[in-house]
Design a protein around this motif. Structure first.
Motif, PDB file in Angstrom:
ATOM      1  N   PRO A 318      -4.605   0.299 -22.252  1.00  0.00           N
ATOM      2  CA  PRO A 318      -5.387   1.148 -23.142  1.00  0.00           C
ATOM      3  C   PRO A 318      -5.714   0.378 -24.420  1.00  0.00           C
ATOM      4  O   PRO A 318      -4.861  -0.343 -24.938  1.00  0.00           O
ATOM      5  CB  PRO A 318      -4.467   2.340 -23.430  1.00  0.00           C
ATOM      6  N   CYS A 319      -6.938   0.523 -24.901  1.00  0.00           N
ATOM      7  CA  CYS A 319      -7.375  -0.316 -26.012  1.00  0.00           C
ATOM      8  C   CYS A 319      -8.470   0.386 -26.811  1.00  0.00           C
ATOM      9  O   CYS A 319      -8.855   1.516 -26.500  1.00  0.00           O
ATOM     10  CB  CYS A 319      -7.871  -1.670 -25.495  1.00  0.00           C
ATOM     11  N   SER A 320      -9.010  -0.308 -27.797  1.00  0.00           N
ATOM     12  CA  SER A 320     -10.030   0.253 -28.672  1.00  0.00           C
ATOM     13  C   SER A 320     -11.384   0.416 -28.005  1.00  0.00           C
ATOM     14  O   SER A 320     -12.270   1.084 -28.542  1.00  0.00           O
ATOM     15  CB  SER A 320     -10.200  -0.642 -29.904  1.00  0.00           C
ATOM     16  N   ARG A 335     -13.379   6.195 -33.159  1.00  0.00           N
ATOM     17  CA  ARG A 335     -12.304   5.250 -33.433  1.00  0.00           C
ATOM     18  C   ARG A 335     -11.919   5.275 -34.906  1.00  0.00           C
ATOM     19  O   ARG A 335     -12.779   5.342 -35.778  1.00  0.00           O
ATOM     20  CB  ARG A 335     -12.743   3.840 -33.016  1.00  0.00           C
ATOM     21  N   ARG A 336     -10.608   5.230 -35.164  1.00  0.00           N
ATOM     22  CA  ARG A 336     -10.074   5.191 -36.527  1.00  0.00           C
ATOM     23  C   ARG A 336      -9.173   3.967 -36.683  1.00  0.00           C
ATOM     24  O   ARG A 336      -8.558   3.508 -35.730  1.00  0.00           O
ATOM     25  CB  ARG A 336      -9.258   6.462 -36.827  1.00  0.00           C
ATOM     26  N   ALA A 337      -9.082   3.460 -37.902  1.00  0.00           N
ATOM     27  CA  ALA A 337      -8.255   2.278 -38.137  1.00  0.00           C
ATOM     28  C   ALA A 337      -6.813   2.516 -37.715  1.00  0.00           C
ATOM     29  O   ALA A 337      -6.138   1.605 -37.209  1.00  0.00           O
ATOM     30  CB  ALA A 337      -8.328   1.881 -39.614  1.00  0.00           C
ATOM     31  N   THR A 338      -6.328   3.740 -37.897  1.00  0.00           N
ATOM     32  CA  THR A 338      -4.939   4.044 -37.512  1.00  0.00           C
ATOM     33  C   THR A 338      -4.730   3.969 -36.010  1.00  0.00           C
ATOM     34  O   THR A 338      -3.590   3.806 -35.552  1.00  0.00           O
ATOM     35  CB  THR A 338      -4.550   5.440 -38.017  1.00  0.00           C
ATOM     36  N   ASP A 339      -5.821   4.082 -35.230  1.00  0.00           N
ATOM     37  CA  ASP A 339      -5.684   3.988 -33.773  1.00  0.00           C
ATOM     38  C   ASP A 339      -5.141   2.633 -33.351  1.00  0.00           C
ATOM     39  O   ASP A 339      -4.417   2.521 -32.352  1.00  0.00           O
ATOM     40  CB  ASP A 339      -7.035   4.197 -33.080  1.00  0.00           C
ATOM     41  N   LEU A 340      -5.509   1.587 -34.074  1.00  0.00           N
ATOM     42  CA  LEU A 340      -5.130   0.241 -33.660  1.00  0.00           C
ATOM     43  C   LEU A 340      -3.621   0.047 -33.689  1.00  0.00           C
ATOM     44  O   LEU A 340      -3.058  -0.637 -32.830  1.00  0.00           O
ATOM     45  CB  LEU A 340      -5.823  -0.798 -34.531  1.00  0.00           C
ATOM     46  N   THR A 341      -2.964   0.642 -34.662  1.00  0.00           N
ATOM     47  CA  THR A 341      -1.505   0.521 -34.729  1.00  0.00           C
ATOM     48  C   THR A 341      -0.858   1.139 -33.495  1.00  0.00           C
ATOM     49  O   THR A 341       0.024   0.540 -32.870  1.00  0.00           O
ATOM     50  CB  THR A 341      -0.975   1.203 -36.001  1.00  0.00           C
ATOM     51  N   ALA A 342      -1.315   2.329 -33.130  1.00  0.00           N
ATOM     52  CA  ALA A 342      -0.758   2.995 -31.950  1.00  0.00           C
ATOM     53  C   ALA A 342      -1.074   2.229 -30.678  1.00  0.00           C
ATOM     54  O   ALA A 342      -0.220   2.080 -29.792  1.00  0.00           O
ATOM     55  CB  ALA A 342      -1.292   4.424 -31.852  1.00  0.00           C
ATOM     56  N   THR A 346       1.571   0.398 -28.026  1.00  0.00           N
ATOM     57  CA  THR A 346       1.610   0.728 -26.597  1.00  0.00           C
ATOM     58  C   THR A 346       1.416  -0.509 -25.739  1.00  0.00           C
ATOM     59  O   THR A 346       2.094  -0.693 -24.711  1.00  0.00           O
ATOM     60  CB  THR A 346       0.534   1.772 -26.274  1.00  0.00           C
ATOM     61  N   GLN A 347       0.490  -1.368 -26.118  1.00  0.00           N
ATOM     62  CA  GLN A 347       0.238  -2.590 -25.348  1.00  0.00           C
ATOM     63  C   GLN A 347       1.495  -3.457 -25.284  1.00  0.00           C
ATOM     64  O   GLN A 347       1.840  -3.981 -24.210  1.00  0.00           O
ATOM     65  CB  GLN A 347      -0.922  -3.359 -25.980  1.00  0.00           C
ATOM     66  N   ALA A 348       2.181  -3.621 -26.408  1.00  0.00           N
ATOM     67  CA  ALA A 348       3.409  -4.415 -26.425  1.00  0.00           C
ATOM     68  C   ALA A 348       4.487  -3.770 -25.564  1.00  0.00           C
ATOM     69  O   ALA A 348       5.227  -4.469 -24.845  1.00  0.00           O
ATOM     70  CB  ALA A 348       3.896  -4.580 -27.867  1.00  0.00           C
ATOM     71  N   ARG A 349       4.585  -2.461 -25.603  1.00  0.00           N
ATOM     72  CA  ARG A 349       5.577  -1.757 -24.779  1.00  0.00           C
ATOM     73  C   ARG A 349       5.286  -1.948 -23.299  1.00  0.00           C
ATOM     74  O   ARG A 349       6.213  -2.114 -22.484  1.00  0.00           O
ATOM     75  CB  ARG A 349       5.597  -0.271 -25.126  1.00  0.00           C
ATOM     76  N   LEU A 350       3.999  -1.928 -22.923  1.00  0.00           N
ATOM     77  CA  LEU A 350       3.649  -2.156 -21.520  1.00  0.00           C
ATOM     78  C   LEU A 350       4.060  -3.548 -21.065  1.00  0.00           C
ATOM     79  O   LEU A 350       4.657  -3.717 -19.982  1.00  0.00           O
ATOM     80  CB  LEU A 350       2.143  -1.969 -21.334  1.00  0.00           C
ATOM     81  N   GLN A 379      -1.726 -10.292 -29.355  1.00  0.00           N
ATOM     82  CA  GLN A 379      -0.757  -9.574 -28.525  1.00  0.00           C
ATOM     83  C   GLN A 379      -0.047 -10.528 -27.572  1.00  0.00           C
ATOM     84  O   GLN A 379       1.191 -10.474 -27.402  1.00  0.00           O
ATOM     85  CB  GLN A 379      -1.491  -8.482 -27.735  1.00  0.00           C
ATOM     86  N   ILE A 380      -0.812 -11.422 -26.949  1.00  0.00           N
ATOM     87  CA  ILE A 380      -0.221 -12.372 -25.999  1.00  0.00           C
ATOM     88  C   ILE A 380       0.613 -13.420 -26.732  1.00  0.00           C
ATOM     89  O   ILE A 380       1.695 -13.812 -26.264  1.00  0.00           O
ATOM     90  CB  ILE A 380      -1.327 -13.033 -25.160  1.00  0.00           C
ATOM     91  N   GLU A 381       0.154 -13.876 -27.884  1.00  0.00           N
ATOM     92  CA  GLU A 381       0.935 -14.842 -28.659  1.00  0.00           C
ATOM     93  C   GLU A 381       2.309 -14.272 -29.009  1.00  0.00           C
ATOM     94  O   GLU A 381       3.343 -14.955 -28.875  1.00  0.00           O
ATOM     95  CB  GLU A 381       0.179 -15.223 -29.921  1.00  0.00           C
ATOM     96  N   ALA A 382       2.338 -13.019 -29.443  1.00  0.00           N
ATOM     97  CA  ALA A 382       3.606 -12.392 -29.808  1.00  0.00           C
ATOM     98  C   ALA A 382       4.493 -12.196 -28.581  1.00  0.00           C
ATOM     99  O   ALA A 382       5.722 -12.404 -28.652  1.00  0.00           O
ATOM    100  CB  ALA A 382       3.335 -11.052 -30.494  1.00  0.00           C
ATOM    101  N   PHE A 383       3.889 -11.815 -27.452  1.00  0.00           N
ATOM    102  CA  PHE A 383       4.674 -11.617 -26.233  1.00  0.00           C
ATOM    103  C   PHE A 383       5.308 -12.930 -25.773  1.00  0.00           C
ATOM    104  O   PHE A 383       6.493 -12.972 -25.404  1.00  0.00           O
ATOM    105  CB  PHE A 383       3.789 -11.035 -25.129  1.00  0.00           C
TER     106      PHE A 383
END
Length: 436
Positions: A318-320, A335-342, A346-350, A379-383
């Protein structure tokens, strides 16, 4: 009522719902289009709505600048009808038909006293043309600035491409037809189409048409799927007979593509929404595919995983949806800026939840239809930084720009949507999977 008025009325109602009441475009279309019995009216209504949403910043500027008393918050339906009228003119419909049908629609909506104003504004648009604006103006400023930060050299091209109507991409079901044979059938039917060499199952129609006009569509010969989404199967490329998880599978296009390519795959298509799982099952049935489906939360595998590792995992996260604005222009409204945090959480949790389910020697593909670095390369760099047994595997230039942590295709490149792909391998010597 004139023949063209119903389509204009319904277009206005859809636009009002999306622009002024926060409804999603897909939900509004699905609720309204079936009420139009004529397929031509359905196609016209959808075309008007998409054009008006893509250009709503320009069209609203015209209404506010030209009307002596612009429609206010309580008059959203009238404003929506004006936007629909402007859209028709820019779609190239005959001006007399646009004016007649749209003015009739005003009366149908019970607003005969406003017919003169609508007629005057449409005539001015016909005479002078509508205001010109930078494509950036269609984007919320915070999101436009993020795109400019992430893609400084390409941002203007991204904004421009996102306002353009996309072609129609088809995926040929190779279990039923060779692609060249189906392409030849389209040409024999007088339908313009071409088959790009970089995608083995794809056909592109520069001028979209209703799927009911596609030979064999109802029987599963082809499906509608953008070329960028079809490339996911090439990025994953599971071995014959592999056990494969499509973790966020609905509506099921990518799982179906994998099954069409290789019936020996042991596929599980998982999605958290039971209604989407049902629709996914119906789609598989149309294509004649026997794919196991399950409702479940991919971030909580203890609730559904049987303990047998997967050889390949696809996370279409799920993404922007910033890469598919040309198909879903309401993304820019909702779309809201706060959506990106959520979303990034979620992407990292997946990634963290599903990586232990991958067998040693297996491959995981992380994909999004976003163009934002926070959801993709970052996201991939952090993973990779927190996952010692994950290795980034190479992809070639078919998948777009090499970001150093995956490949990014930008909207409009080769006629496709914006899409991100990262292929991650687990060394064969990695420890056995376990639930965290």
């Amino acid at each position: 009522m004139s023949r063209g008025a119903p389509a204009r009325v319904q277009a206005a109602r859809i636009l009002d719902a999306v622009l002024h009441h926060g409804r999603s475009l897909k939900a509004a279309l699905n609720a309204t289009l079936p009420t139009l019995t004529d397929g031509r009216d359905r196609a016209l209504t959808e075309a008007i709505v998409l054009q008006a949403l893509r250009q709503q910043a320009r069209y609203n500027a015209a209404v506010d600048g030209w009307a002596a008393r612009p429609p206010g918050r309580r008059d959203g339906l009238l404003r929506a009808l004006l936007l629909a009228g402007f859209a028709q003119l820019e779609l190239g419909l005959p001006a007399h038909a646009v004016l007649d049908a749209t003015v009739e629609a005003v009366r149908t909506l019970g607003r005969p006293h406003q017919a003169g104003m609508v007629n005057a504004l449409l005539r001015r648009a016909q005479r002078e043309g509508l205001p010109v604006a930078s494509p950036r103006a269609a984007w919320p400023d915070w999101l436009a600035r993020q795109v400019e930060q992430d893609w400084p050299a390409q941002a203007e091209a991204v904004f421009t491409a996102s306002l353009m109507p996309p072609p129609l991409w088809l995926r040929v079901n190779r279990r039923m037809h060779a692609r060249d044979a189906y392409l030849a059938g389209l040409h024999q039917a007088g339908i313009e189409a071409h088959a790009p060499s970089a995608l083995a199952d794809a056909i592109c129609l520069p001028t979209p048409l209703p799927v009911t006009q596609l030979p064999g569509f109802a029987d599963g010969a082809v499906s509608v799927q953008d070329g960028a989404a079809q490339a996911v199967a090439d990025a994953l490329a599971p071995a014959a007979g592999a056990r494969v998880l499509d973790a966020c599978a609905a509506p099921g296009g990518k799982a179906a593509h994998l099954a069409e390519r290789d019936p020996s795959l042991r596929l599980l298509a998982l999605d958290i929404d039971p209604r989407r799982v049902q629709r996914m099952q119906a789609g598989f049935a149309r294509l004649g595919l026997d794919i196991a489906t399950r409702q479940g939360d991919a971030t909580a595998p203890a609730d559904w995983w049987n303990g047998v590792p997967f050889d390949a995992i696809l996370i279409d996260a799920p993404c922007s949806a910033t890469g598919i604005v040309r198909r879903q222009p309401d993304v820019l409204l909702h779309r809201r800026a706060t959506d990106l945090t959520a979303l990034t959480t979620t992407q990292a949790r997946l990634l963290d939840a599903l990586w232990p389910l991958l067998a040693p020697g297996g491959v995981l593909v992380y994909a999004t239809c976003s163009i934002l670095r926070a959801e993709n390369a970052a996201q991939i760099e952090a993973f990779l930084a927190r996952t010692p047994d994950a290795v980034l595997e190479p992809l070639d230039n078919r998948f777009g720009h090499d970001t150093g942590f995956g490949h990014q295709r930008l909207p409009g490149a080769d006629g496709m949507d914006g899409f991100f792909y990262a292929r991650l391998g687990k060394p064969a010597t990695s420890s056995a999977p376990c639930l965290r």
